[in-house]
Design a protein around this motif. Sequence first.
Motif, mmCIF file in Angstrom:
data_model
loop_
_atom_site.group_PDB
_atom_site.id
_atom_site.type_symbol
_atom_site.label_atom_id
_atom_site.label_comp_id
_atom_site.label_asym_id
_atom_site.label_seq_id
_atom_site.Cartn_x
_atom_site.Cartn_y
_atom_site.Cartn_z
ATOM 1 N N LYS A 68 9.269 -16.878 -13.728
ATOM 2 C CA LYS A 68 8.566 -17.411 -12.545
ATOM 3 C C LYS A 68 9.183 -18.730 -12.079
ATOM 4 O O LYS A 68 8.497 -19.653 -11.642
ATOM 5 C CB LYS A 68 7.072 -17.606 -12.848
ATOM 6 C CG LYS A 68 6.403 -16.352 -13.416
ATOM 7 C CD LYS A 68 4.956 -16.599 -13.800
ATOM 8 C CE LYS A 68 4.354 -15.384 -14.513
ATOM 9 N NZ LYS A 68 2.962 -15.584 -14.930
ATOM 10 N N SER A 69 10.514 -18.790 -12.189
ATOM 11 C CA SER A 69 11.203 -20.057 -11.905
ATOM 12 C C SER A 69 11.276 -20.375 -10.417
ATOM 13 O O SER A 69 11.822 -21.400 -10.025
ATOM 14 C CB SER A 69 12.620 -20.028 -12.493
ATOM 15 O OG SER A 69 13.434 -19.102 -11.796
ATOM 16 N N LEU B 137 16.450 -24.970 -7.519
ATOM 17 C CA LEU B 137 17.659 -24.923 -8.352
ATOM 18 C C LEU B 137 17.844 -26.221 -9.136
ATOM 19 O O LEU B 137 18.250 -26.190 -10.311
ATOM 20 C CB LEU B 137 18.886 -24.654 -7.482
ATOM 21 C CG LEU B 137 18.958 -23.272 -6.814
ATOM 22 C CD1 LEU B 137 20.264 -23.122 -6.038
ATOM 23 C CD2 LEU B 137 18.835 -22.151 -7.850
ATOM 24 N N GLU B 138 17.531 -27.345 -8.506
ATOM 25 C CA GLU B 138 17.659 -28.637 -9.187
ATOM 26 C C GLU B 138 16.666 -28.730 -10.346
ATOM 27 O O GLU B 138 17.027 -29.131 -11.459
ATOM 28 C CB GLU B 138 17.404 -29.768 -8.186
ATOM 29 C CG GLU B 138 17.566 -31.165 -8.762
ATOM 30 C CD GLU B 138 17.291 -32.241 -7.729
ATOM 31 O OE1 GLU B 138 18.248 -32.667 -7.044
ATOM 32 O OE2 GLU B 138 16.113 -32.651 -7.587
ATOM 33 N N ASN C 167 15.303 -29.458 0.477
ATOM 34 C CA ASN C 167 14.566 -28.249 0.864
ATOM 35 C C ASN C 167 14.107 -27.480 -0.372
ATOM 36 O O ASN C 167 14.473 -27.798 -1.502
ATOM 37 C CB ASN C 167 15.410 -27.361 1.781
ATOM 38 C CG ASN C 167 16.707 -26.894 1.115
ATOM 39 O OD1 ASN C 167 16.729 -26.583 -0.071
ATOM 40 N ND2 ASN C 167 17.792 -26.845 1.897
ATOM 41 N N GLU C 168 13.303 -26.423 -0.156
ATOM 42 C CA GLU C 168 12.705 -25.692 -1.268
ATOM 43 C C GLU C 168 13.771 -25.031 -2.147
ATOM 44 O O GLU C 168 13.679 -25.062 -3.378
ATOM 45 C CB GLU C 168 11.738 -24.632 -0.736
ATOM 46 C CG GLU C 168 10.974 -23.906 -1.830
ATOM 47 C CD GLU C 168 9.999 -22.874 -1.294
ATOM 48 O OE1 GLU C 168 9.222 -22.326 -2.097
ATOM 49 O OE2 GLU C 168 10.022 -22.606 -0.074
ATOM 50 N N VAL D 20 15.264 -28.256 -16.246
ATOM 51 C CA VAL D 20 14.537 -27.552 -17.309
ATOM 52 C C VAL D 20 15.526 -26.973 -18.314
ATOM 53 O O VAL D 20 15.328 -27.061 -19.532
ATOM 54 C CB VAL D 20 13.639 -26.435 -16.716
ATOM 55 C CG1 VAL D 20 13.127 -25.508 -17.812
ATOM 56 C CG2 VAL D 20 12.470 -27.039 -15.953
ATOM 57 N N LYS D 21 16.599 -26.375 -17.817
ATOM 58 C CA LYS D 21 17.611 -25.789 -18.700
ATOM 59 C C LYS D 21 18.174 -26.824 -19.663
ATOM 60 O O LYS D 21 18.272 -26.581 -20.869
ATOM 61 C CB LYS D 21 18.762 -25.212 -17.872
ATOM 62 C CG LYS D 21 18.548 -23.816 -17.367
ATOM 63 C CD LYS D 21 19.857 -23.365 -16.749
ATOM 64 C CE LYS D 21 19.696 -22.017 -16.083
ATOM 65 N NZ LYS D 21 20.977 -21.564 -15.518
ATOM 66 N N GLN D 22 18.579 -27.958 -19.124
ATOM 67 C CA GLN D 22 19.197 -28.988 -19.953
ATOM 68 C C GLN D 22 18.213 -29.556 -20.971
ATOM 69 O O GLN D 22 18.554 -29.746 -22.146
ATOM 70 C CB GLN D 22 19.760 -30.115 -19.069
ATOM 71 C CG GLN D 22 20.899 -29.679 -18.162
ATOM 72 C CD GLN D 22 22.041 -29.015 -18.923
ATOM 73 O OE1 GLN D 22 22.440 -29.460 -20.002
ATOM 74 N NE2 GLN D 22 22.576 -27.927 -18.376
ATOM 75 N N ASP D 23 16.966 -29.792 -20.525
ATOM 76 C CA ASP D 23 15.948 -30.355 -21.427
ATOM 77 C C ASP D 23 15.633 -29.385 -22.565
ATOM 78 O O ASP D 23 15.585 -29.772 -23.735
ATOM 79 C CB ASP D 23 14.660 -30.674 -20.656
ATOM 80 C CG ASP D 23 14.830 -31.867 -19.719
ATOM 81 O OD1 ASP D 23 15.846 -32.576 -19.861
ATOM 82 O OD2 ASP D 23 13.952 -32.075 -18.863
#
Length: 698
Positions: A337-338, A362-363, A356-357, A368-371
Amino acid sequence: GGSDDLPSGTCQKKVCKRDQNPEDMEEEALKDYKKMQDDLNHVLDESTRKLSESISEHSLSEKRKGIEYLKNRLTGLKPEVLLDPIYIGLFGSTGAGKSTLLNTIIDKNYFLPVSGNKACTSCVVQVNTSHSKQHEAKIHLLTDEEWKDELKDLVALASPDEDEDSTERKEALLKICTIYGTKAESKTYEELCRMKPIVQIPNSRCITLRETKGEDLSEKMSPYIRIQSIHSGARAETSNEDQRTRLWPLVKNVEVTIPSLQVLPAGVVFVDIPGMGDFNSKRDAMWKKNINRCSVIWVISSIERIQGSSTHEMLLKEGTKAFQCGMCRDMSLVVTKSDQMNLNEYQRERNTYNINEHDAILERNETVKQDKKEMMKNNLKKKLPSNSEVLHKADLVYTVSAWEYWNGKVLNKEETEIPKLRKYIQTFYAAQKRNKLKDHATEAFVIFSLIQSLQSNQDAQHQHVKASCLKALVKQKIIDLEKGIKECFQPIEQPLKEGVEQAKQLYKENIQKILFREHGYQGFHRTLKAVCLKNGVYVSRIFLRIDINESLAQPIYEKIDLCFGDVFRIQMGNSSTLKACLDSFKDTMQQQLQQALAEYPTADIECKLKFLQQKKTEFIIREAEKFILQKKGEIYHSLTTSFEKDLLPYYEDAARQGGFQASKRMQTILSDGVKSEVEKGMFEKAQENMRYHFQELK
């Protein structure tokens, strides 16, 4: 490995196709492996036929026996490696999006029932493909004995007591009344056993559904898979037309078979593994079994839960055990649900109002990926040796969106990372199959070489002496191997001893955390009774997985995990000391065989040497690895098994408590019981139990 395993013509062809995408290349490689397998099978069939014809041509019985043996070896070698399944486990709590993700991976939207406004996936669901054009589902039900085992505990949970409105009591009553009707609410266990269920239960305890169209099968199997919950307003009494729905408390597991998919290779089996275990002993055992047989585990958590809850960390912890106990080779965190985002809130938090959305999603996903990648690495480093492959792979975390994959309002298909997961499956599957096919081809080549050598003249003078010499050599090397395996366990001794001392110091604190809760105590007394009914382990919707035995053992596991991984992870290649011990045996054995055969030279010495290396050395190694993989889970869990056995009388006594202040009596029985067993040497007994299992392994 690599392209060296492929025919040169195929490799040249692929080099020319510079614009070919990776998925097509993996698919083409699998076609190459299939052709190689078919070619090898054809050669094996022809060779077996010719050997059968040649047996009668030889007058010497020893010669005939030799040919017969080689023929049987070829027959048993016939590879169907592309049919061997590779299990991928989707492991997560209810509502995390496992079924939605799986539907999207197999390119069948809404095939498996998804949560929506109802809780879902009450049991393990396995999805695999076949060459049939039919869609099939087999719904396996609990046997009468398995259901009565659960019913006894459900009645105990449903008895009138404190916390009348507890979740555990309501759900126990719901299960009972679903099978026996609302009048069963006040019945004893003995009375329920004599009652006739209001649902129709097939004698075979298996329901098979078949449909040509996937959506038709989906509609039929949905009631069996979808769990009914007190939170979804389920009632025990339903219409006659919906008999299927009322069977849900009896469903043990579901096997779904669908026609072959273009997006995925045949032989991949997905296992949807709900929650963190099950109240029913049989389903809980199946839950553990499915985790341990998976080569790949995806821990599934939605984007909103992963940012505000630690549930995914608990799931990752459970998944990591599969490295120690099972067949797991790889693990990832898949964030579902990203696409969900409150853009205004995100802009305010970042103080960036011109994003923008699309870019914001993506940002945020990259952050989240890195954390979470960092979190996973830190946790895995505590459990696995530093040279473990999973610690060094590029993608530990995926952020996926099934909704955007199907609708594409904000993200394109690549940005949903669904194609990336499919690519991962293709690559992993192809690598496993390539290695297996290579092993089969190598063994076949050695046997063919020996067959060819049978045509050469034999020097029979030294055959008996040579056989005796080789037999003695193999016997001695196996004794040396046993000694080497025993030495492999020495590094665990000190961490095991330190862990036991640590556990003795922390047991009061650890048991207090489970038995006495400062917050969220409402309804816990009923949960604690369930824990006792299940010998110290229970999965609660409110309190998640509670495991007293595991909590007591945790300080020991924290000390031994790294050493245990170093010793046992044979499936991780050369990174385990036990694997190194087996490899050392292999090298020494081959050297000794070469020296022994050199003393009795014959024309076919090279062929015989290769065959003996295959037959004796490889067989011993293969069987040893198979045995070790089967036993390592038993060794790892020997600590908790020992604690459960020692604490069983206290669990049973606590489970019998009822009436006013039952919870306090249960807490006293358990805390005093643990203290008493610790004083009697419970931790030392568990230590000896693990040592005993180590010795049994050699």
